[in-house]
Design an enzyme around this catalytic site. Structure first.
Site, PDB file in Angstrom:
ATOM      1  N   GLU A 178      45.140  20.852  41.220  1.00 19.39           N
ATOM      2  CA  GLU A 178      44.522  21.724  42.358  1.00 19.39           C
ATOM      3  C   GLU A 178      44.001  21.150  43.766  1.00 19.39           C
ATOM      4  O   GLU A 178      44.260  21.526  44.866  1.00 19.39           O
ATOM      5  CB  GLU A 178      43.309  22.392  41.701  1.00 19.39           C
ATOM      6  CG  GLU A 178      43.742  23.417  40.828  1.00 19.39           C
ATOM      7  CD  GLU A 178      42.277  24.193  40.078  1.00 19.39           C
ATOM      8  OE1 GLU A 178      42.361  24.993  39.572  1.00 19.39           O
ATOM      9  OE2 GLU A 178      41.121  23.883  40.656  1.00 19.39           O
TER      10      GLU A 178
ATOM     11  N   HIS B 137      43.639  29.604  41.220  1.00 19.46           N
ATOM     12  CA  HIS B 137      43.117  30.099  39.847  1.00 19.46           C
ATOM     13  C   HIS B 137      43.819  29.119  38.879  1.00 19.46           C
ATOM     14  O   HIS B 137      45.136  28.674  39.162  1.00 19.46           O
ATOM     15  CB  HIS B 137      43.770  31.440  39.639  1.00 19.46           C
ATOM     16  CG  HIS B 137      43.260  31.835  38.323  1.00 19.46           C
ATOM     17  ND1 HIS B 137      42.236  32.465  37.976  1.00 19.46           N
ATOM     18  CD2 HIS B 137      44.103  31.956  37.069  1.00 19.46           C
ATOM     19  CE1 HIS B 137      42.169  32.801  36.695  1.00 19.46           C
ATOM     20  NE2 HIS B 137      43.429  32.667  36.158  1.00 19.46           N
TER      21      HIS B 137
ATOM     22  N   GLU C 283      42.535  43.758  45.876  1.00 20.75           N
ATOM     23  CA  GLU C 283      41.608  44.442  45.487  1.00 20.75           C
ATOM     24  C   GLU C 283      41.435  44.129  43.880  1.00 20.75           C
ATOM     25  O   GLU C 283      40.484  44.553  43.280  1.00 20.75           O
ATOM     26  CB  GLU C 283      41.720  45.986  45.836  1.00 20.75           C
ATOM     27  CG  GLU C 283      41.487  46.151  47.164  1.00 20.75           C
ATOM     28  CD  GLU C 283      42.933  45.988  48.196  1.00 20.75           C
ATOM     29  OE1 GLU C 283      43.734  45.479  47.222  1.00 20.75           O
ATOM     30  OE2 GLU C 283      42.593  46.219  49.244  1.00 20.75           O
TER      31      GLU C 283
ATOM     32  N   MET D 209      32.662  32.594  41.790  1.00 22.49           N
ATOM     33  CA  MET D 209      32.697  33.369  40.513  1.00 22.49           C
ATOM     34  C   MET D 209      32.289  34.891  40.679  1.00 22.49           C
ATOM     35  O   MET D 209      32.101  35.499  39.730  1.00 22.49           O
ATOM     36  CB  MET D 209      32.126  32.653  39.668  1.00 22.49           C
ATOM     37  CG  MET D 209      32.372  31.164  39.053  1.00 22.49           C
ATOM     38  SD  MET D 209      34.175  31.172  38.409  1.00 22.49           S
ATOM     39  CE  MET D 209      33.993  31.871  36.996  1.00 22.49           C
ATOM     40  N   ARG D 210      32.450  35.331  42.116  1.00 20.61           N
ATOM     41  CA  ARG D 210      32.053  36.788  42.085  1.00 20.61           C
ATOM     42  C   ARG D 210      33.559  37.700  42.634  1.00 20.61           C
ATOM     43  O   ARG D 210      34.576  36.896  43.129  1.00 20.61           O
ATOM     44  CB  ARG D 210      31.131  36.887  43.169  1.00 20.61           C
ATOM     45  CG  ARG D 210      29.701  36.304  42.764  1.00 20.61           C
ATOM     46  CD  ARG D 210      28.633  36.705  43.694  1.00 20.61           C
ATOM     47  NE  ARG D 210      28.688  38.168  43.762  1.00 20.61           N
ATOM     48  CZ  ARG D 210      27.875  38.878  42.815  1.00 20.61           C
ATOM     49  NH1 ARG D 210      27.457  38.328  41.825  1.00 20.61           N
ATOM     50  NH2 ARG D 210      27.894  40.436  42.771  1.00 20.61           N
ATOM     51  N   ILE D 211      33.491  38.902  42.062  1.00 19.36           N
ATOM     52  CA  ILE D 211      34.657  39.610  42.518  1.00 19.36           C
ATOM     53  C   ILE D 211      34.367  40.320  43.884  1.00 19.36           C
ATOM     54  O   ILE D 211      33.063  41.141  43.647  1.00 19.36           O
ATOM     55  CB  ILE D 211      34.977  40.546  41.511  1.00 19.36           C
ATOM     56  CG1 ILE D 211      35.171  39.938  39.976  1.00 19.36           C
ATOM     57  CG2 ILE D 211      36.395  41.483  41.786  1.00 19.36           C
ATOM     58  CD1 ILE D 211      36.387  39.181  39.892  1.00 19.36           C
TER      59      ILE D 211
ATOM     60  N   GLY E   8      32.100  22.099  43.000  1.00 18.75           N
ATOM     61  CA  GLY E   8      32.788  21.886  43.971  1.00 18.75           C
ATOM     62  C   GLY E   8      33.600  20.835  43.955  1.00 18.75           C
ATOM     63  O   GLY E   8      33.872  20.350  45.323  1.00 18.75           O
ATOM     64  N   SER E   9      34.360  20.487  43.204  1.00 22.97           N
ATOM     65  CA  SER E   9      35.242  19.279  43.030  1.00 22.97           C
ATOM     66  C   SER E   9      36.200  19.527  44.103  1.00 22.97           C
ATOM     67  O   SER E   9      36.916  18.775  44.822  1.00 22.97           O
ATOM     68  CB  SER E   9      35.651  18.858  41.748  1.00 22.97           C
ATOM     69  OG  SER E   9      36.479  19.656  41.156  1.00 22.97           O
TER      70      SER E   9
END
Ligand code: GRF
Length: 210
Positions: A192, A127, A160, A108-110, A27-28
């Site tokens: 980022e 990303h 989606e 990290m989940r879709i 979580g940086s």
């Protein structure tokens, strides 16, 4: 391309858009956003949520006195139904905290179409590549393997697909000779940490339209 997207309302320092930041790791980026919000902005984080109970990102949230919770996969549910069951748990937490914008920061989940549809336009991701190049979980490895001389990061609305929603902003960085995955990742993360707050300012102050 703008079909089904409902953007967040326009916030202000007095009435900021209520964010949830979703993380899976250290979580940086989350920490950078929370630092940025120490000054009143048109967005404020009201919930930090991780898909595990023991990730570093939750500590950043707690240090900033933001409600920070782990919502692990419900392993008691049969595998085929587990993803949606998990998303329903996540969604319940978002609704309970009156969240208005969901900010993915190394989550990290879709998401399934069910979840995306509910939040479309109010679900944003960062990303670590210049999308559409190098989507997926190994962007730096893939960029190095392809031998590109320039890479970067992208903030986009989630649709989606995987890393394929409308692009809100990108920033470029040179790949240096001798760069490995870790070195590149660290330099991209630095970028980022300034790009994401800037885009959230624009998104939450009515400066982005599709
Ligand atoms: C960032 O590089 C982000 O682009 C990617 O995951 C990384 C998260 O890093 N989606 P951290 O957990 O914020 O340090």
């Amino acid at each position: 391309m703008s079909e089904g997207y409902v953007l967040p309302r326009t916030g202000s320092a007095n009435d900021p858009v209520r964010l949830a930041i979703l993380v899976s790791g250290g979580g940086s980026g989350l920490a950078a956003l929370l630092r940025y919000q120490q000054t009143p902005r048109c967005h404020r984080t009201v919930l930090v949520l991780a898909d595990k109970v023991d990730v570093g990102g939750l500590l950043h949230g707690r240090e900033a006195s933001v409600k920070s919770i782990g919502v692990p996969l419900p392993m008691e549910i049969e595998k085929d139904d587990r993803r949606e069951a998990h998303e329903r748990l996540v969604n319940a937490e978002l609704e309970a905290a009156d969240v208005e914008l969901v900010v993915l920061s190394g989550y990290m989940r879709i998401f399934s179409p069910w979840f995306v549809k509910r939040w479309k336009g109010r679900l944003v991701n960062i990303h670590p590549s210049l999308l559409p190049d190098f989507p997926g979980a190994h962007a730096h490895r893939d960029a190095l393997a392809a031998g590109v001389s320039v890479t970067g990061c992208t903030v986009h609305l989630v649709n989606e697909g995987v890393d394929s929603g409308p692009i809100l902003a990108q920033r470029e960085i040179e790949v240096l000779s001798g760069d490995n995955e870790e070195a590149l990742q660290e330099r991209v993360k630095m970028m980022e940490h300034t790009l994401y707050p800037e885009v959230l300012d624009r998104l939450c102050s009515g400066q982005i339209s599709l």
